[in-house]
Design an enzyme around this catalytic site. Structure first.
Site, PDB file in Angstrom:
ATOM      1  N   LYS A 116       0.789  -1.042   0.151  1.00 53.62           N
ATOM      2  CA  LYS A 116       0.216   0.038   0.184  1.00 53.62           C
ATOM      3  C   LYS A 116       0.718   1.236   0.001  1.00 53.62           C
ATOM      4  O   LYS A 116       0.522   2.224  -0.689  1.00 53.62           O
ATOM      5  CB  LYS A 116      -1.083  -0.043   1.082  1.00 53.62           C
ATOM      6  CG  LYS A 116      -2.023  -0.808   1.037  1.00 53.62           C
ATOM      7  CD  LYS A 116      -3.166  -0.679   1.991  1.00 53.62           C
ATOM      8  CE  LYS A 116      -4.186  -1.620   2.130  1.00 53.62           C
ATOM      9  NZ  LYS A 116      -5.287  -1.702   1.236  1.00 53.62           N
ATOM     10  N   ARG A 292      -3.002  -8.986 -10.046  1.00 44.41           N
ATOM     11  CA  ARG A 292      -3.142 -10.263 -10.393  1.00 44.41           C
ATOM     12  C   ARG A 292      -4.694 -10.189 -11.294  1.00 44.41           C
ATOM     13  O   ARG A 292      -5.283  -9.023 -11.335  1.00 44.41           O
ATOM     14  CB  ARG A 292      -3.732 -10.992  -9.124  1.00 44.41           C
ATOM     15  CG  ARG A 292      -4.583 -10.360  -8.338  1.00 44.41           C
ATOM     16  CD  ARG A 292      -4.892 -11.159  -7.106  1.00 44.41           C
ATOM     17  NE  ARG A 292      -5.638 -10.517  -5.858  1.00 44.41           N
ATOM     18  CZ  ARG A 292      -6.786 -10.114  -6.185  1.00 44.41           C
ATOM     19  NH1 ARG A 292      -7.755 -10.231  -7.165  1.00 44.41           N
ATOM     20  NH2 ARG A 292      -7.296  -9.217  -4.784  1.00 44.41           N
TER      21      ARG A 292
HETATM   22  P1  ADP Z   1      -8.192  -3.646   1.878  1.00 43.83           P
HETATM   23  O1  ADP Z   1      -6.914  -3.780   1.174  1.00 43.83           O
HETATM   24  O2  ADP Z   1      -8.075  -4.026   3.483  1.00 43.83           O
HETATM   25  O3  ADP Z   1      -9.263  -4.064   1.298  1.00 43.83           O
HETATM   26  P2  ADP Z   1      -8.879  -1.088   0.614  1.00 43.83           P
HETATM   27  O4  ADP Z   1      -7.638  -0.014   0.796  1.00 43.83           O
HETATM   28  O5  ADP Z   1      -8.529  -1.757  -0.607  1.00 43.83           O
HETATM   29  O6  ADP Z   1      -8.383  -2.143   1.918  1.00 43.83           O
HETATM   30  O7  ADP Z   1     -10.090  -0.454   0.801  1.00 43.83           O
HETATM   31  C1  ADP Z   1     -11.440  -1.145   0.660  1.00 43.83           C
HETATM   32  C2  ADP Z   1     -12.528  -0.308   0.951  1.00 43.83           C
HETATM   33  O8  ADP Z   1     -12.544   0.419   2.007  1.00 43.83           O
HETATM   34  C3  ADP Z   1     -12.611   0.541  -0.168  1.00 43.83           C
HETATM   35  O9  ADP Z   1     -13.248  -0.098  -1.387  1.00 43.83           O
HETATM   36  C4  ADP Z   1     -13.601   1.544   0.514  1.00 43.83           C
HETATM   37  O10 ADP Z   1     -14.957   1.002   0.576  1.00 43.83           O
HETATM   38  C5  ADP Z   1     -13.009   1.544   2.074  1.00 43.83           C
HETATM   39  N1  ADP Z   1     -12.109   2.655   2.086  1.00 43.83           N
HETATM   40  C6  ADP Z   1     -10.607   2.427   1.992  1.00 43.83           C
HETATM   41  N2  ADP Z   1     -10.150   3.774   2.035  1.00 43.83           N
HETATM   42  C7  ADP Z   1     -10.857   4.760   2.401  1.00 43.83           C
HETATM   43  C8  ADP Z   1     -10.860   5.968   2.491  1.00 43.83           C
HETATM   44  N3  ADP Z   1      -9.870   6.837   2.611  1.00 43.83           N
HETATM   45  N4  ADP Z   1     -12.068   6.590   2.642  1.00 43.83           N
HETATM   46  C9  ADP Z   1     -13.388   6.041   2.756  1.00 43.83           C
HETATM   47  N5  ADP Z   1     -13.333   4.609   2.355  1.00 43.83           N
HETATM   48  C10 ADP Z   1     -12.364   3.980   2.284  1.00 43.83           C
END
Ligand code: ADP
Length: 507
Positions: A116, A292
């Site tokens: 990340k 992926r």
């Molecule tokens: P993970 O890798 O743990 O799945 P992600 O960064 O891909 O986390 O985020 C997953 C979901 O969490 C996003 O699709 C969104 O719904 C929510 N999310 C993540 N970051 C934010 C943010 N900065 N503000 C609002 N929602 C967020």
């Protein structure tokens, strides 16, 4: 082209990859655990190799065993699917050492884009907007709190090694910060063995829109357009569609260009997905890269007419992509639901067991990617994804109508499935109007469930059920579900395991 490909996966995705290989005239070898002796992927493959007991740490996650099968079977390439080892850079490294082609990006690109904070740093350099926040791990809670205050609440604390929503904490005021920091760090430490966290501004009710990219080994990188994945339970995708109902050609071009810039900056090859959050003013912010094939890739296939798995194989074999960005315009609309062996009316309780009978929908505009068959016993040991029901049509309305019709035709007896949840979503006026955001489904599920007798919201009941389930399955190898869990559960397990192995390699 390759002669024989090893598919290092199971379930519907192994079957999906098998089908592409067969159409290309490539022989297939699969691996399986003791729990999967009678699995569909084993039945359909040209060759199948037992690699160990049910526990995925002893089978599907064992790079040494997989490389041993590659040698014994005489394969010249490995397709990792999604989950398990798909995002573990140790697998492409082992492939390089063994002179085998990994169907995916290089280990270096996987590391540069997949993690990340390194993904955020690269995005900054590639002039791709990121969610405002910090780009380095935060060690000192006081320093972190000062930064949060400067950014303005609400903020989101996120695990640097994050996945599956683990180590994520929403902080709405200064007084909550210290406790949230402790909780996020310790949850991250438990889940990933890495306590470091960073900060993002919390966006209010954004949409999750991701761009599918393809990059060949000759410098051509293209965007295949977007998928909207805003229907989520606790940050895990539940329904995906393409195109996004809010997309304009201009926004698609800007997001596609940003994704392509980032892939180029990371030296990326093969298929990948760049995830973004989009706010109510149509500003988009980079979230993370999935290095992926995604679970939801079929919706892109249905609106582009492309076969992503065949393209992955062609790219890995050194072929050039035959088209440019300008030529890819989505046609019609496609939507996917993920059918799980779980029971939403009994609080999303996992429901593995024997499939006594099954009728799979078909007809115009329906595609089913499944990994199960009548008479087979869904094992308790893995993510209980049964199949993906995908519908497409000329418009979003027609697609929804076909998906509803497909769900009505779908019948599985012997086990419970979550199809009732989809019926509820597809009938909801907000969903039909596409007025959705990433918190929308959680809000829907907090309303009293029509079938709940005691006025308990679906969400509360699910949390209790999941706690009971975890307690009773302590020590079992199944990835424990998040309350009312869906797919991301095992994705987080996979990521966790991959990262554990990566750490062990580094130490
Ligand atoms: P993970 O890798 O743990 O799945 P992600 O960064 O891909 O986390 O985020 C997953 C979901 O969490 C996003 O699709 C969104 O719904 C929510 N999310 C993540 N970051 C934010 C943010 N900065 N503000 C609002 N929602 C967020």
């Amino acid at each position: 082209m390759f002669r024989k490909i090893l598919i290092a996966n199971r379930g519907e995705i192994a079957v999906r990859i098998l089908r592409a290989c067969r159409e290309l005239g490539i022989r297939t070898a699969v691996v399986f655990s003791e729990a999967d002796r009678k699995s569909l992927h084993v039945r359909l493959a040209d060759e199948a190799y037992l690699i160990g007991p049910a526990a995925s740490r002893e089978s599907y996650l064992r790079i040494d065993k997989i490389m041993d099968v590659v040698r014994r079977a005489g394969c010249d390439a490995i397709h990792p699917g999604y989950g398990f080892l798909a995002e573990n850079a140790a697998l492409p490294r082992a492939c390089v050492e063994a002179g085998i082609t990994f169907i995916g990006p290089s280990a270096e690109a996987m590391e540069a884009l997949g993690a990340k904070t390194s993904g955020r740093q690269l995005a900054r350099r590639a002039d791709v907007p990121t969610v405002p926040g910090t780009n380095d791990p935060l060690e000192d809670p006081q320093h972190a709190q000062d930064l949060a205050r400067g950014m303005g609440y609400p903020v989101l604390l996120k695990a640097v090694a994050g996945g599956g929503g683990k180590g994520m904490r929403l902080v709405t005021s200064d007084s909550e910060f210290a406790a949230a920091f402790r909780e996020a760090s310790s949850e991250a430490l438990n889940a990933f063995g890495d306590a470091s966290v960073y900060l993002e501004k919390y966006l209010d009710k954004p949409r999750h829109i991701e761009i599918q990219i393809l990059a060949d080994a000759h410098g051509r990188v293209v965007s295949l357009g977007e998928r909207e994945c805003s229907v989520q339970r606790r940050h895990q995708k539940v329904i995906e569609e393409a195109p996004s109902p809010i997309m304009t050609p201009e926004l698609r071009k800007r997001m596609g260009d940003a994704a392509v810039r980032l892939a180029r900056a990371g030296g990326y090859t093969n298929a990948g997905t760049v995830e973004f959050l989009v706010d109510t003013h149509y500003n988009f912010y980079f979230l993370e890269v999935n290095t992926r094939l995604q679970v939801e890739h079929p919706v892109t296939e249905q609106v582009t007419g492309l076969d992503l798995v065949k393209l992955q194989i062609a790219i890995a074999a050194g072929h050039r992509l035959p088209f440019a960005w300008e030529t890819i315009t989505p046609r019609g609309h496609a939507m996917e639901v993920r059918l799980y062996a779980e029971d939403p009316e009994n609080n999303f309780f996992p429901s593995p067991g024997k499939i006594l009978s099954q009728h799979t929908p078909s007809g115009p505009g329906i595609r089913v990617d499944e990994g199960v068959y009548e008479g087979w016993t869904v094992p308790i040991d893995y993510d209980p994804l049964l199949s993906k029901l995908i519908a497409w049509g000329n418009s979003r309305e027609e697609t929804i109508a076909r998906l509803r019709r497909g769900l009505e035709e779908y019948s599985i007896t012997g086990i419970k499935t979550n199809s009732g949840l989809f019926r509820r979503i597809l009938a909801d006026p907000d969903f039909v109007r596409a007025e959705i955001h990433t918190k929308w489904l959680d809000e829907l599920l907090r309303r009293p469930h029509p079938l709940a007798q005691d006025g308990t919201s679906g969400e509360e009941a699910a949390a209790v059920a999941a706690a009971v389930w975890q307690a009773t399955h302590n020590g079992a190898n199944l990835a424990a579900p998040t309350p009312g869990g869906n797919t991301g559960v095992s994705e987080s397990e996979w990521k966790r395991e991959g990262r554990r192995q990566q750490r062990e390699r580094l130490l």
